[in-house]
Design an enzyme around this catalytic site. Structure first.
Site, PDB file in Angstrom:
ATOM      1  N   ASP A  53       0.842  -1.199   0.000  1.00  0.00           N
ATOM      2  CA  ASP A  53       0.000   0.000   0.000  1.00  0.00           C
ATOM      3  C   ASP A  53       0.880   1.254   0.000  1.00  0.00           C
ATOM      4  OD1 ASP A  53       0.901  -0.179   2.593  1.00  0.00           O
ATOM      5  OD2 ASP A  53      -1.068  -0.123   3.548  1.00  0.00           O
ATOM      6  N   SER A  54       2.209   1.056  -0.018  1.00  0.00           N
ATOM      7  CA  SER A  54       3.126   2.168  -0.283  1.00  0.00           C
ATOM      8  C   SER A  54       2.822   2.778  -1.649  1.00  0.00           C
ATOM      9  CB  SER A  54       4.578   1.683  -0.228  1.00  0.00           C
ATOM     10  OG  SER A  54       4.751   0.521  -0.997  1.00  0.00           O
TER      11      SER A  54
ATOM     12  N   ASP B 290      -1.003  -6.101  -0.142  1.00  0.00           N
ATOM     13  CA  ASP B 290      -1.364  -5.486   1.135  1.00  0.00           C
ATOM     14  C   ASP B 290      -2.874  -5.320   1.236  1.00  0.00           C
ATOM     15  OD1 ASP B 290       0.567  -4.893   3.020  1.00  0.00           O
ATOM     16  OD2 ASP B 290       1.304  -3.151   1.906  1.00  0.00           O
TER      17      ASP B 290
ATOM     18  N   LYS C 185      -1.295  -9.386   3.051  1.00  0.00           N
ATOM     19  CA  LYS C 185      -0.534  -8.959   4.234  1.00  0.00           C
ATOM     20  C   LYS C 185      -1.382  -8.022   5.079  1.00  0.00           C
ATOM     21  CE  LYS C 185       3.190  -6.096   3.820  1.00  0.00           C
ATOM     22  NZ  LYS C 185       2.803  -4.858   4.536  1.00  0.00           N
TER      23      LYS C 185
ATOM     24  N   GLU D 266      -1.332  -5.680   8.808  1.00  0.00           N
ATOM     25  CA  GLU D 266      -0.424  -5.075   9.792  1.00  0.00           C
ATOM     26  C   GLU D 266      -0.945  -5.275  11.217  1.00  0.00           C
ATOM     27  OE1 GLU D 266       0.474  -0.987   8.823  1.00  0.00           O
ATOM     28  OE2 GLU D 266       1.118  -1.513   6.795  1.00  0.00           O
TER      29      GLU D 266
ATOM     30  N   GLU E 246       9.553  -4.326  10.278  1.00  0.00           N
ATOM     31  CA  GLU E 246       9.932  -3.012   9.741  1.00  0.00           C
ATOM     32  C   GLU E 246      10.520  -2.113  10.836  1.00  0.00           C
ATOM     33  OE1 GLU E 246       7.021  -1.131   7.228  1.00  0.00           O
ATOM     34  OE2 GLU E 246       8.218   0.703   7.064  1.00  0.00           O
TER      35      GLU E 246
HETATM   36  O1  KIV Z   1       3.530  -1.106   1.577  1.00  0.00           O
HETATM   37  C1  KIV Z   1       4.712  -1.491   1.583  1.00  0.00           C
HETATM   38  O2  KIV Z   1       5.495  -1.233   0.672  1.00  0.00           O
HETATM   39  C2  KIV Z   1       5.158  -2.278   2.724  1.00  0.00           C
HETATM   40  C3  KIV Z   1       6.636  -2.448   2.897  1.00  0.00           C
HETATM   41  C4  KIV Z   1       7.183  -1.232   3.507  1.00  0.00           C
HETATM   42  C5  KIV Z   1       6.962  -3.677   3.666  1.00  0.00           C
HETATM   43  O3  KIV Z   1       4.368  -2.720   3.506  1.00  0.00           O
END
Ligand code: KIV
Length: 287
Positions: A49-50, A88, A117, A119, A187
């Protein structure tokens, strides 16, 4: 590197930890980048989600929606033959109810992800992970600095900075494992803490700013390419400078267009001679 085309699965991750073989992971958000990363032999692609910050220009990942993630996951999955595609689950897409979590995760899997994924590891999240894994959806955990909770964490701080906090992180990692997670992202965690966690759980740890002892490493593609315009954290190693290549290329294009240099003969289609002659006659007649 296309010789080993056997797709990487969640089982492969486990075997790689057993064999002490490092797992490589990079983020990607589009078809062509995903294809090149896959062809380079990287084991896993995270549709992070970056994307909210790197592609959509937001200041945090909090604004990313499930619809955004579906679009980028489809694009990445279309480019990948071997790497494990991890998507994510965005902010609040797994916090409302079990039903909504499973529907959102299911959509990401149907969009082409091999796993999702989430969090954090509080009791609520652990239940969601348990439910997802029992429903046949593979889940990666994410501990340490968890960007989706930036508004409650209050800033980009290193996590697990003491003996007690390291033990708490380890306890969370163990709970993720017990509830079926196949790996855990760590992280912004001190190297010693990440090493301790890595040595005391059976699932692989994938570090980002967590030192060299993790079972694998992940970085954001825009960071290693030198493309992201904002600040990059200490843990990022920039392997290229795409920013300057893009700027220089755009500048050269702009100059050539303005000066009438581009398009030249090489980049232009022409009529066959007799057709051109007809056109020229017609042009003369019409004057
Ligand atoms: O969203 C992302 O790119 C991430 C990484 C920082 C692990 O979760």
């Amino acid at each position: 590197m296309t010789e080993n085309l056997k797709p990487v699965s969640v089982k492969t991750f486990g075997k790689m930890k057993e064999n002490k073989e490092k797992i490589s992971m990079l983020t990607a958000y589009d078809f062509s980048t995903a294809k090149y990363i896959d062809e380079a032999g990287v084991d896993s692609i995270l549709v992070g989600d970056s994307v909210g910050m790197t592609v959509l220009g937001y200041d945090t990942t909090v604004k990313v929606t499930i619809e955004d993630m579906l679009t980028f996951t489809k694009a990445v999955a279309n480019g990948v033959k071997r790497a494990l595609v991890l998507a994510d689950m965005p902010f609040l897409s797994y916090h409302v109810s079990k039903e909504q979590t499973i529907l959102n995760a299911g959509k990401l899997i149907q969009a082409g992800a091999n796993a999702v994924k989430l969090e954090g590891a509080n009791d609520f999240i652990l239940e969601e992970i348990n439910h997802l894994t029992k429903s046949g959806i593979s889940v990666a955990g994410h501990l340490g600095f968890t960007p989706q909770y930036i508004n409650t964490i209050g800033g980009y701080y290193i996590q697990g900075k003491s003996y007690e906090n390291t033990l708490k992180l380890l306890e969370s990692a163990k709970k993720l494992e017990e509830n079926g997670a196949f790996c855990v992202i760590l992280e912004m965690v001190p190297e010693e803490s990440a090493k301790y966690i890595t040595e005391n759980i059976s699932i692989p740890t994938i570090g980002i700013g967590a030192g060299k002892y993790c079972d694998g490493q992940v970085l954001v593609i825009d960071d290693i390419l030198g493309k992201y315009p904002g600040n990059t954290p200490k843990f990022v190693k920039q392997f290229a400078n795409i920013k300057d290549i893009i700027k220089e290329t755009a500048k050269n294009y702009n100059n050539e267009v303005k000066q009438g240099i581009f398009p030249d003969e090489l980049h232009t289609f022409y009529l066959p001679e007799e057709e051109r002659e007809k056109l020229e006659c017609n042009l003369i007649k019409s004057y």
